[in-house]
Design a protein around this motif. Sequence first.
Motif, PDB file in Angstrom:
ATOM      1  N   ARG A   1       0.835  -1.208   0.000  1.00 53.96           N
ATOM      2  CA  ARG A   1       0.000   0.000   0.000  1.00 53.96           C
ATOM      3  C   ARG A   1       0.866   1.252   0.000  1.00 53.96           C
ATOM      4  NH1 ARG A   1      -4.742  -1.639   4.303  1.00 53.96           N
ATOM      5  NH2 ARG A   1      -6.086  -2.727   2.824  1.00 53.96           N
ATOM      6  N   ILE A   2       1.994   1.197   0.718  1.00 57.73           N
ATOM      7  CA  ILE A   2       2.911   2.347   0.719  1.00 57.73           C
ATOM      8  C   ILE A   2       3.491   2.558  -0.692  1.00 57.73           C
ATOM      9  CG2 ILE A   2       5.129   3.208   1.572  1.00 57.73           C
ATOM     10  CD1 ILE A   2       4.470   1.881   4.274  1.00 57.73           C
ATOM     11  N   LEU A   3       3.876   1.459  -1.329  1.00 55.37           N
ATOM     12  CA  LEU A   3       4.394   1.565  -2.703  1.00 55.37           C
ATOM     13  C   LEU A   3       3.325   2.188  -3.611  1.00 55.37           C
ATOM     14  CD1 LEU A   3       6.181  -1.895  -3.180  1.00 55.37           C
ATOM     15  CD2 LEU A   3       7.265   0.330  -2.822  1.00 55.37           C
ATOM     16  N   HIS A   4       2.099   1.719  -3.447  1.00 57.44           N
ATOM     17  CA  HIS A   4       0.971   2.224  -4.232  1.00 57.44           C
ATOM     18  C   HIS A   4       0.821   3.740  -4.036  1.00 57.44           C
ATOM     19  CE1 HIS A   4      -3.072   1.991  -6.016  1.00 57.44           C
ATOM     20  NE2 HIS A   4      -3.508   2.690  -4.995  1.00 57.44           N
ATOM     21  N   GLU A   5       0.832   4.171  -2.772  1.00 60.05           N
ATOM     22  CA  GLU A   5       0.734   5.603  -2.459  1.00 60.05           C
ATOM     23  C   GLU A   5       1.871   6.395  -3.086  1.00 60.05           C
ATOM     24  OE1 GLU A   5      -1.165   7.953  -0.778  1.00 60.05           O
ATOM     25  OE2 GLU A   5      -2.562   6.334  -1.245  1.00 60.05           O
ATOM     26  N   ALA A   6       3.080   5.853  -2.947  1.00 59.82           N
ATOM     27  CA  ALA A   6       4.275   6.559  -3.419  1.00 59.82           C
ATOM     28  C   ALA A   6       4.206   6.776  -4.928  1.00 59.82           C
ATOM     29  CB  ALA A   6       5.537   5.777  -3.040  1.00 59.82           C
ATOM     30  N   PHE A   7       3.935   5.708  -5.673  1.00 60.13           N
ATOM     31  CA  PHE A   7       3.938   5.824  -7.134  1.00 60.13           C
ATOM     32  C   PHE A   7       2.757   6.671  -7.619  1.00 60.13           C
ATOM     33  CE2 PHE A   7       7.020   2.452  -6.785  1.00 60.13           C
ATOM     34  CZ  PHE A   7       7.891   2.734  -7.828  1.00 60.13           C
ATOM     35  N   ARG A   8       1.621   6.523  -6.936  1.00 60.29           N
ATOM     36  CA  ARG A   8       0.473   7.308  -7.358  1.00 60.29           C
ATOM     37  C   ARG A   8       0.731   8.801  -7.171  1.00 60.29           C
ATOM     38  NH1 ARG A   8      -4.212   4.916  -8.210  1.00 60.29           N
ATOM     39  NH2 ARG A   8      -2.778   3.424  -9.127  1.00 60.29           N
ATOM     40  N   SER A   9       1.486   9.153  -6.122  1.00 61.38           N
ATOM     41  CA  SER A   9       1.724  10.573  -5.852  1.00 61.38           C
ATOM     42  C   SER A   9       2.576  11.218  -6.952  1.00 61.38           C
ATOM     43  CB  SER A   9       2.385  10.757  -4.485  1.00 61.38           C
ATOM     44  OG  SER A   9       3.736  10.377  -4.541  1.00 61.38           O
TER      45      SER A   9
ATOM     46  N   SER B   1       6.218   4.650   9.295  1.00 61.51           N
ATOM     47  CA  SER B   1       4.858   5.056   8.921  1.00 61.51           C
ATOM     48  C   SER B   1       4.853   5.669   7.516  1.00 61.51           C
ATOM     49  CB  SER B   1       4.316   6.066   9.926  1.00 61.51           C
ATOM     50  OG  SER B   1       4.868   7.334   9.659  1.00 61.51           O
ATOM     51  N   PRO B   2       3.769   5.476   6.775  1.00 67.99           N
ATOM     52  CA  PRO B   2       3.700   6.035   5.416  1.00 67.99           C
ATOM     53  C   PRO B   2       3.964   7.548   5.406  1.00 67.99           C
ATOM     54  CG  PRO B   2       1.764   4.673   5.878  1.00 67.99           C
ATOM     55  CD  PRO B   2       2.550   4.753   7.141  1.00 67.99           C
ATOM     56  N   GLU B   3       3.402   8.256   6.412  1.00 67.53           N
ATOM     57  CA  GLU B   3       3.571   9.715   6.443  1.00 67.53           C
ATOM     58  C   GLU B   3       5.049  10.083   6.514  1.00 67.53           C
ATOM     59  OE1 GLU B   3       1.706   8.038   8.740  1.00 67.53           O
ATOM     60  OE2 GLU B   3      -0.199   8.307   7.674  1.00 67.53           O
ATOM     61  N   GLU B   4       5.783   9.359   7.371  1.00 67.89           N
ATOM     62  CA  GLU B   4       7.210   9.669   7.546  1.00 67.89           C
ATOM     63  C   GLU B   4       8.008   9.356   6.289  1.00 67.89           C
ATOM     64  OE1 GLU B   4       7.541   8.655  12.291  1.00 67.89           O
ATOM     65  OE2 GLU B   4       8.452   7.301  10.813  1.00 67.89           O
ATOM     66  N   ILE B   5       7.810   8.152   5.775  1.00 64.59           N
ATOM     67  CA  ILE B   5       8.734   7.743   4.712  1.00 64.59           C
ATOM     68  C   ILE B   5       8.463   8.443   3.393  1.00 64.59           C
ATOM     69  CG2 ILE B   5       9.292   5.517   5.745  1.00 64.59           C
ATOM     70  CD1 ILE B   5       7.479   4.169   3.992  1.00 64.59           C
TER      71      ILE B   5
ATOM     72  N   GLU C   1      13.637  11.922   1.780  1.00 67.66           N
ATOM     73  CA  GLU C   1      14.329  11.948   0.481  1.00 67.66           C
ATOM     74  C   GLU C   1      15.010  10.611   0.196  1.00 67.66           C
ATOM     75  OE1 GLU C   1      17.819  14.503  -1.692  1.00 67.66           O
ATOM     76  OE2 GLU C   1      16.966  15.319   0.165  1.00 67.66           O
ATOM     77  N   GLY C   2      15.578  10.023   1.261  1.00 66.75           N
ATOM     78  CA  GLY C   2      16.285   8.750   1.102  1.00 66.75           C
ATOM     79  C   GLY C   2      15.380   7.641   0.592  1.00 66.75           C
ATOM     80  N   PHE C   3      14.145   7.660   1.036  1.00 66.64           N
ATOM     81  CA  PHE C   3      13.204   6.629   0.599  1.00 66.64           C
ATOM     82  C   PHE C   3      12.970   6.730  -0.904  1.00 66.64           C
ATOM     83  CE2 PHE C   3       8.873   5.177  -0.372  1.00 66.64           C
ATOM     84  CZ  PHE C   3       8.946   3.869   0.093  1.00 66.64           C
TER      85      PHE C   3
ATOM     86  N   GLY D   1      14.576  -0.418   5.131  1.00 67.24           N
ATOM     87  CA  GLY D   1      13.873  -0.767   6.358  1.00 67.24           C
ATOM     88  C   GLY D   1      14.769  -0.936   7.563  1.00 67.24           C
ATOM     89  N   ALA D   2      14.164  -0.750   8.743  1.00 63.96           N
ATOM     90  CA  ALA D   2      14.857  -1.008   9.995  1.00 63.96           C
ATOM     91  C   ALA D   2      14.775  -2.501  10.288  1.00 63.96           C
ATOM     92  CB  ALA D   2      14.195  -0.238  11.120  1.00 63.96           C
ATOM     93  N   PRO D   3      15.855  -3.091  10.851  1.00 64.78           N
ATOM     94  CA  PRO D   3      15.804  -4.519  11.159  1.00 64.78           C
ATOM     95  C   PRO D   3      14.628  -4.831  12.093  1.00 64.78           C
ATOM     96  CG  PRO D   3      17.964  -3.584  11.641  1.00 64.78           C
ATOM     97  CD  PRO D   3      17.061  -2.443  11.290  1.00 64.78           C
ATOM     98  N   VAL D   4      14.054  -6.009  11.915  1.00 63.93           N
ATOM     99  CA  VAL D   4      12.925  -6.384  12.762  1.00 63.93           C
ATOM    100  C   VAL D   4      13.347  -6.352  14.219  1.00 63.93           C
ATOM    101  CG1 VAL D   4      11.254  -8.192  13.260  1.00 63.93           C
ATOM    102  CG2 VAL D   4      12.045  -7.839  10.920  1.00 63.93           C
ATOM    103  N   GLY D   5      12.499  -5.767  15.043  1.00 61.09           N
ATOM    104  CA  GLY D   5      12.798  -5.742  16.485  1.00 61.09           C
ATOM    105  C   GLY D   5      13.531  -4.484  16.906  1.00 61.09           C
TER     106      GLY D   5
END
Lengths: 73, 187
Positions: free
Chosen positions: A50-58, B106-110, B114-116, B179-183
């Motif tokens: 869903r994040i990928l979807h949001e990113a590309f759509r934006s 979170s989607p808002e953060e990433i 810019e790195g993402f 991504g951050a490692p699990v945990g």
Amino acid sequence: MISHLRITCEEATRRISRGLDQPLDLGERLGLYPHLAACKFCRQFRRQTRILHEAFRSLSRAEGSEAGVDQIP
Amino acid sequence: MSASTDFETLLGEHRPWLLRQATWRLGAESSAADDVVQETLLAAWSSRDQLRGAPSRGWLAGILRHKVSDHWRRTPPPELEHRIDCAPEDFDATGHWIGLGPEWGSPEEILEAEGFWKVLELCSRILPVQMYRAFSLREIDDLSVPEICQTLGISESNCHVLLHRARLKLRGCVGSKWGAPVGASKP
């Protein structure tokens, strides 16, 4: 009955992906929802696709909003 | 300055933006972005009389999408790609995940990070050509599966397979670089 609905993670991700492209039919949803409730791996896959979807759509949404600005003389 | 020179200047100002748009749509084929943008600007120039006012991004993007499709028609995907239809590497023989991937935040953060976006662009270029064509039509241009099939000349089931694999591959690639490692505890 329940085992009849049991699906693998691979099949669950296939349905999650399909669900981003078109509405799933009842049979597809019936197998998917209990799987998701029990499987954190597939929940993570759904969150991240869903994040990928949001990113590309934006990328194309930016085009629409700024088009208006460009039309101002 | 004549009206046509003005128009040319206005088009030129859109060039960097069009290049970014073309690059995102072309993935591994991004070396074709320059040509596609050039064709877009030429087509825009030839239709300048049909346009009232300055060229907008929306208008240019419409032309760009056509030029990207033209490029794809001229350039069939590599033959070898037909062989990639083996099982995705994320699952074991019984169809279950091999492991949990890292969390991304979170989607808002990433989506603000810019790195993402850098990671995403890098990952978009490792996808096989035909797979990324289907994915970009679906996710960037919001085409339906039947429309994608028509544009790429593929079947619906093939399209669903390509989109599913594209999402698995992109997610795996982004997870390995971002991504951050699990945990790991969140700040």
